[in-house]
Design a protein around this motif. Structure first.
Motif, PDB file in Angstrom:
ATOM      1  N   ARG A 153       0.775  -1.298  -0.117  1.00  0.00           N
ATOM      2  CA  ARG A 153      -0.136   0.028  -0.018  1.00  0.00           C
ATOM      3  C   ARG A 153       0.838   1.179   0.127  1.00  0.00           C
ATOM      4  O   ARG A 153       0.296   2.303  -0.547  1.00  0.00           O
ATOM      5  N   ASP A 166       2.251   1.720  -3.486  1.00  0.00           N
ATOM      6  CA  ASP A 166       1.301   2.021  -4.425  1.00  0.00           C
ATOM      7  C   ASP A 166       0.956   3.595  -4.281  1.00  0.00           C
ATOM      8  O   ASP A 166       0.677   4.301  -5.191  1.00  0.00           O
ATOM      9  N   ALA A 167       0.824   3.861  -2.974  1.00  0.00           N
ATOM     10  CA  ALA A 167       0.489   5.310  -2.757  1.00  0.00           C
ATOM     11  C   ALA A 167       1.404   6.184  -3.136  1.00  0.00           C
ATOM     12  O   ALA A 167       1.161   7.191  -3.711  1.00  0.00           O
ATOM     13  N   TRP A 168       2.681   5.736  -2.866  1.00  0.00           N
ATOM     14  CA  TRP A 168       3.850   6.774  -3.515  1.00  0.00           C
ATOM     15  C   TRP A 168       3.680   6.811  -4.963  1.00  0.00           C
ATOM     16  O   TRP A 168       3.762   7.893  -5.412  1.00  0.00           O
ATOM     17  N   ARG A 170       1.125   6.495  -7.101  1.00  0.00           N
ATOM     18  CA  ARG A 170      -0.237   7.240  -7.310  1.00  0.00           C
ATOM     19  C   ARG A 170       0.052   8.729  -7.008  1.00  0.00           C
ATOM     20  O   ARG A 170      -0.295   9.594  -8.052  1.00  0.00           O
ATOM     21  N   ASP A 171       0.675   9.105  -6.135  1.00  0.00           N
ATOM     22  CA  ASP A 171       0.976  10.445  -5.992  1.00  0.00           C
ATOM     23  C   ASP A 171       2.230  10.911  -6.702  1.00  0.00           C
ATOM     24  O   ASP A 171       2.150  12.201  -7.010  1.00  0.00           O
ATOM     25  N   VAL A 224      -4.646   2.107   2.501  1.00  0.00           N
ATOM     26  CA  VAL A 224      -4.135   3.403   2.103  1.00  0.00           C
ATOM     27  C   VAL A 224      -4.081   3.465   0.769  1.00  0.00           C
ATOM     28  O   VAL A 224      -3.867   2.390  -0.063  1.00  0.00           O
ATOM     29  N   GLU A 225      -4.344   4.442  -0.013  1.00  0.00           N
ATOM     30  CA  GLU A 225      -4.478   4.778  -1.291  1.00  0.00           C
ATOM     31  C   GLU A 225      -3.391   5.660  -1.824  1.00  0.00           C
ATOM     32  O   GLU A 225      -2.767   5.699  -2.860  1.00  0.00           O
ATOM     33  N   THR A 226      -3.353   6.674  -0.942  1.00  0.00           N
ATOM     34  CA  THR A 226      -2.199   7.839  -1.120  1.00  0.00           C
ATOM     35  C   THR A 226      -1.377   8.166   0.053  1.00  0.00           C
ATOM     36  O   THR A 226      -1.965   7.646   1.333  1.00  0.00           O
ATOM     37  N   ILE A 227      -0.503   8.991   0.096  1.00  0.00           N
ATOM     38  CA  ILE A 227       0.094   9.288   1.097  1.00  0.00           C
ATOM     39  C   ILE A 227      -0.475  10.098   2.049  1.00  0.00           C
ATOM     40  O   ILE A 227      -0.344  10.040   3.415  1.00  0.00           O
ATOM     41  N   ASP A 266      -3.582   9.501   2.860  1.00  0.00           N
ATOM     42  CA  ASP A 266      -4.178   8.585   3.555  1.00  0.00           C
ATOM     43  C   ASP A 266      -3.340   8.066   4.700  1.00  0.00           C
ATOM     44  O   ASP A 266      -3.801   7.897   5.727  1.00  0.00           O
ATOM     45  N   VAL A 267      -2.026   7.889   4.423  1.00  0.00           N
ATOM     46  CA  VAL A 267      -1.180   7.328   5.542  1.00  0.00           C
ATOM     47  C   VAL A 267      -1.086   8.371   6.682  1.00  0.00           C
ATOM     48  O   VAL A 267      -1.085   8.031   7.688  1.00  0.00           O
TER      49      VAL A 267
END
Length: 105
Positions: free
Chosen positions: A34, A37-39, A41-42, A93-96, A98-99
């Motif tokens: 996650r 993946d978030a990294w 996406r951003d 989480v989907e994005t930073i 979200d983290v």
């Protein structure tokens, strides 16, 4: 560069919870994926603006570093109590952002 500070804050987050369970290797792997993946996406928007081999290499390397740093931290936590709410949050989480929101719970 917010990501450079994630591992210590995630460790503190996981150790402070009320509803307890233990960290599993599966938790570590799921959160690692996650985070990576978030990294990614951003970073997509930034990649579009600076689409160079060097920049794309940086994004890839940083993504791996974030995942590897998390795994080193998490492996030391396997079998230790953790807040179920926080680990469940991190596993989704989907994005930073979200983290960071998980850290605020």
């Amino acid at each position: 560069m917010v990501l450079l500070l994630l591992a210590p804050s995630l460790l503190g987050l996981l150790l402070l919870g009320c509803e307890q369970r233990v960290v599993t290797p599966s938790d570590c792997a799921a959160v690692k994926q996650r985070l990576e993946d978030a990294w990614q996406r951003d970073a997509v928007a930034a990649q579009r603006l600076a689409d160079t081999d060097r920049f794309n290499g940086f994004i890839r390397d940083e993504q791996r570093r974030i995942g590897d740093d998390w795994m080193k931290t998490c492996e030391g936590m396997v079998g230790r109590p953790v807040s179920e709410r926080e680990i469940d949050c991190l596993r989704k989480v989907e994005t930073i952002d979200d983290v960071n929101a998980c850290a605020g719970r």
